[in-house]
Design an enzyme around this catalytic site. Structure first.
Site, PDB file in Angstrom:
ATOM      1  N   CYS A 387       0.837  -1.207   0.000  1.00  0.00           N
ATOM      2  CA  CYS A 387       0.000   0.000   0.000  1.00  0.00           C
ATOM      3  C   CYS A 387       0.870   1.256   0.000  1.00  0.00           C
ATOM      4  O   CYS A 387       1.408   1.616  -1.027  1.00  0.00           O
ATOM      5  CB  CYS A 387      -0.986  -0.042   1.164  1.00  0.00           C
ATOM      6  SG  CYS A 387      -2.454   0.932   0.831  1.00  0.00           S
ATOM      7  N   HIS A 513      -3.661  -5.073   0.694  1.00  0.00           N
ATOM      8  CA  HIS A 513      -3.025  -5.605   1.914  1.00  0.00           C
ATOM      9  C   HIS A 513      -3.054  -7.131   1.900  1.00  0.00           C
ATOM     10  O   HIS A 513      -3.975  -7.741   2.433  1.00  0.00           O
ATOM     11  CB  HIS A 513      -3.735  -5.063   3.158  1.00  0.00           C
ATOM     12  CG  HIS A 513      -3.476  -3.619   3.382  1.00  0.00           C
ATOM     13  ND1 HIS A 513      -2.410  -3.164   4.123  1.00  0.00           N
ATOM     14  CD2 HIS A 513      -4.113  -2.522   2.926  1.00  0.00           C
ATOM     15  CE1 HIS A 513      -2.405  -1.846   4.121  1.00  0.00           C
ATOM     16  NE2 HIS A 513      -3.435  -1.428   3.402  1.00  0.00           N
ATOM     17  N   GLU A 515      -1.450  -9.171   3.606  1.00  0.00           N
ATOM     18  CA  GLU A 515      -1.320  -9.771   4.941  1.00  0.00           C
ATOM     19  C   GLU A 515      -2.678 -10.134   5.546  1.00  0.00           C
ATOM     20  O   GLU A 515      -2.756 -10.969   6.449  1.00  0.00           O
ATOM     21  CB  GLU A 515      -0.539  -8.826   5.871  1.00  0.00           C
ATOM     22  CG  GLU A 515      -1.248  -7.550   6.321  1.00  0.00           C
ATOM     23  CD  GLU A 515      -1.118  -6.366   5.345  1.00  0.00           C
ATOM     24  OE1 GLU A 515      -0.853  -6.611   4.146  1.00  0.00           O
ATOM     25  OE2 GLU A 515      -1.313  -5.221   5.789  1.00  0.00           O
TER      26      GLU A 515
HETATM   27  N1  GLN Z   1      -2.013   6.653   2.947  1.00  0.00           N
HETATM   28  C1  GLN Z   1      -2.099   5.893   1.739  1.00  0.00           C
HETATM   29  C2  GLN Z   1      -3.479   6.012   1.097  1.00  0.00           C
HETATM   30  O1  GLN Z   1      -4.421   6.391   1.754  1.00  0.00           O
HETATM   31  C3  GLN Z   1      -1.758   4.449   1.972  1.00  0.00           C
HETATM   32  C4  GLN Z   1      -2.747   3.733   2.815  1.00  0.00           C
HETATM   33  C5  GLN Z   1      -2.232   2.436   3.375  1.00  0.00           C
HETATM   34  O2  GLN Z   1      -1.050   2.169   3.354  1.00  0.00           O
HETATM   35  N2  GLN Z   1      -3.118   1.632   3.927  1.00  0.00           N
HETATM   36  O3  GLN Z   1      -3.630   5.712  -0.045  1.00  0.00           O
END
Ligand code: GLN
Length: 565
Positions: A387, A513, A515
């Protein structure tokens, strides 16, 4: 009709109620029962999505996009079952529902009160999952916090009433307590447990089972004493001595026949569970043939709970690779100091054979993450970005390989000249913070022949998301020209989900994600490949080292034979 098990905790927090509940769920499932777990949290946030990880640890996201307590992660990992938004309730959500009903005039002029309105709403939520799915045999509800907290009282009162409303063998209560070991006295103490159970009984709940968390096995005498003072048979007092791995806990509880007694209490006739494959898995976890060190560069590294699912994913990915993953936590801000040169980076990442950048929000520590990515990329160290990790990789590559010196994300610098990461279109009009990100499971199409495709072994996948920003499509061509492959996109191609560098041993960034979907028996494909790449890198480094050593030895030998001559 489903059976209802309630899990509470006393004396102190952090006893591992979530693991205990998940372990019981695991054993009941192994007995062929359909189990659902839920967490009721007494705080007033509507969900944990708006809380800092420092406050509450990781936010676990479900398939349907619900932002949940991290215990839902344990439930899914231990039972290999997907849960939904109804399986996590907070006081905030209860009050939100009640206040909205009140505004609609649904209480017909009555005074709205904790009893019966709040407790009724909680009772409704206890049975909701089983009502939706009549195949469910057992609902396990864990109550957050510690017995004695003012905030948890409405939940405990609802459980008291619920148990009274239901036939005796349809509900049961497990209470976790601490049995401290006092080193100077050389003995364990049962008094805090007695007090905690007294507190619970004062609220009207007699626990049926006690799980005593301790560092020393409780022994026969202490067990009898606890049973006597806490008003329950001694067979129902279980030893919860610290385990080496959380995945051992179901085995430890089964060895004491906790699941058997629980089924007996519910009047459920089941087969003995087959836990052999779980046992084999635990054996591999506890007896790795080698260790590989992987650095996790993040901003919440002081609180390990902030990256719980990532840590667990490494445990899972170690299993097929027969290694233990030694996780080295690096504070990204530490990499930002002006004196962090290449040499210092080498010291920080010494013996690390992989670098992972996890998700996150805000600009703190970003430049440190970018430096870590550059270090991994230019030194051929396997890199995995999740992310925010992918977004930082895009910035790093933008600055160094695409000639976009000012590459940045709109999140950190809304005025940056080259916003290679920008706000998603549908996010632009959103004002509210809670529950408004791109959340939950979304399909993704993989590029044939890519590393991502080889890891997954299939073209169509779905992964869970939690973000507002994305790769800016205006720059995609320039990145591709520089050698980046966008190996995963939304089915219409409009959103980048995975990027990779095919010329690097392992350089993969994902917008989702992974994970959140890793399970002990089914490690996530990308974590599995990343750990395999780290092992390969470690082997290469060892071979290089051995060769260097051999060369130095030959040099020394020839020097000494020359001097002898
Ligand atoms: N802050 C970034 C976004 O909102 C990444 C979010 C995250 O890593 N979950 O896109």
């Amino acid at each position: 009709m489903a059976k209802y098990l309630f899990v509470t905790g006393g004396v102190v927090s952090a006893l591992g109620k979530g693991i205990a509940a998940a372990s019981l769920g695991n054993l009941l499932k192994a007995r062929g029962l359909n189990v659902v777990l839920q967490k009721f949290d007494p705080y007033l946030n509507v969900d944990p999505g708006t809380m800092s990880p420092f406050q509450h640890g990781e936010v676990f996201v479900l398939e349907d996009g619900a932002e949940c307590d991290l215990d839902l992660g344990h439930y899914e990992r231990f039972t290999d079952t997907n849960h939904d938004q109804h399986n996590n309730l907070t006081s905030g959500r209860v009050y939100e529902t009640i206040l909205s009903n009140e505004r609609k005039g649904e209480y017909l002029g009555r005074t709205v009160q904790v009893i019966p309105h709040v407790t009724d709403e909680i009772k409704k939520r206890i049975t909701m999952s089983a009502e939706k799915n009549p195949d469910i045999d057992v609902v396990i509800t864990e109550i957050g916090g510690t017995v004695g907290d003012i905030e948890s009282l409405p939940f405990l009162e609802a459980i008291r009433q619920f148990r009274l409303d239901m036939p005796w063998n349809d509900t049961a209560s497990v209470h976790l307590t601490l049995v401290p070991y006092i080193p100077t006295a050389g003995e364990i103490k049962t008094k805090p447990t007695q007090h905690s159970v007294r507190e619970l009984r004062g609220i009207g709940i007699q626990p049926d089972f006690l799980m005593c968390r301790t560092i020393q096995p409780i022994g026969k005498e202490a067990r009898s004493k606890i049973a006597l003072f806490c008003n329950l048979p001694k067979e129902n007092v279980f030893d919860g001595t610290d385990a080496k791995s959380i995945y051992e806990v179901p085995l430890n509880l089964h060895a004491q026949n906790f699941d058997g007694l629980l089924c007996q209490r519910f009047g459920l006739e089941t087969e003995e569970p087959d836990i052999s494959s779980w046992e084999r898995m635990v054996k591999v976890i506890l007896n790795p043939t080698d260790t590989v060190r992987i650095a996790i560069v993040g901003k919440y590294v002081e609180l390990k709970d902030a990256y719980k699912s990532i840590s667990e994913s490494f445990v899972h990915a170690g299993i097929p690779n027969h290694v233990a993953v030694d996780q080295v936590w690096v504070d990204s801000e530490e990499l930002e100091a002006s004196d962090v040169g290449e040499r210092r980076m080498k010291e920080i990442f010494e013996d690390c054979h992989g670098i992972l950048i996890p998700g996150g929000f805000g600009d703190r520590g970003i430049e440190g993450k970018i430096s870590a990515i550059r270090f991994a990329r230019t030194n051929n160290i396997p890199f995995f970005g999740i992310c925010l990790g992918l977004q930082c990789a895009m910035i790093e590559i933008g600055r160094d390989m695409v000639d976009l010196e000012k590459a940045c994300s709109a999140e950190f610098d809304p005025t940056a000249a080259h916003q290679v990461i920008n706000l998603m279109e549908e996010q632009k009009k959103i004002k509210n913070m809670g529950g408004t990100m791109r959340l939950g499971s979304w399909p993704c199409h993989l590029k044939p022949g890519s590393r991502a495709y080889f890891s997954y072994g299939q073209l169509e996948i779905a992964e869970r998301h939690r973000h507002r920003y994305e790769v800016n499509n205006d720059y995609r061509d320039r990145f591709e020209e520089a050698g980046v492959v966008f190996s995963g996109t939304s089915p219409d191609g409009g959103l980048v989900e995975i990027m990779e560098l095919p010329t690097h041993p392992f350089f993969v960034g994902v917008q989702f994600h992974p994970e959140l979907k890793s399970r002990p028996h089914r490690p996530h494909p990308l974590f599995k490949s990343f750990v395999a790449a780290a092992v390969e890198h470690q082997n290469m480094c060892r071979e290089d080292e051995a060769q260097r050593q051999a060369e130095t030895d030959t040099d020394d030998e020839s020097k000494s034979s020359r001097s002898e001559a």
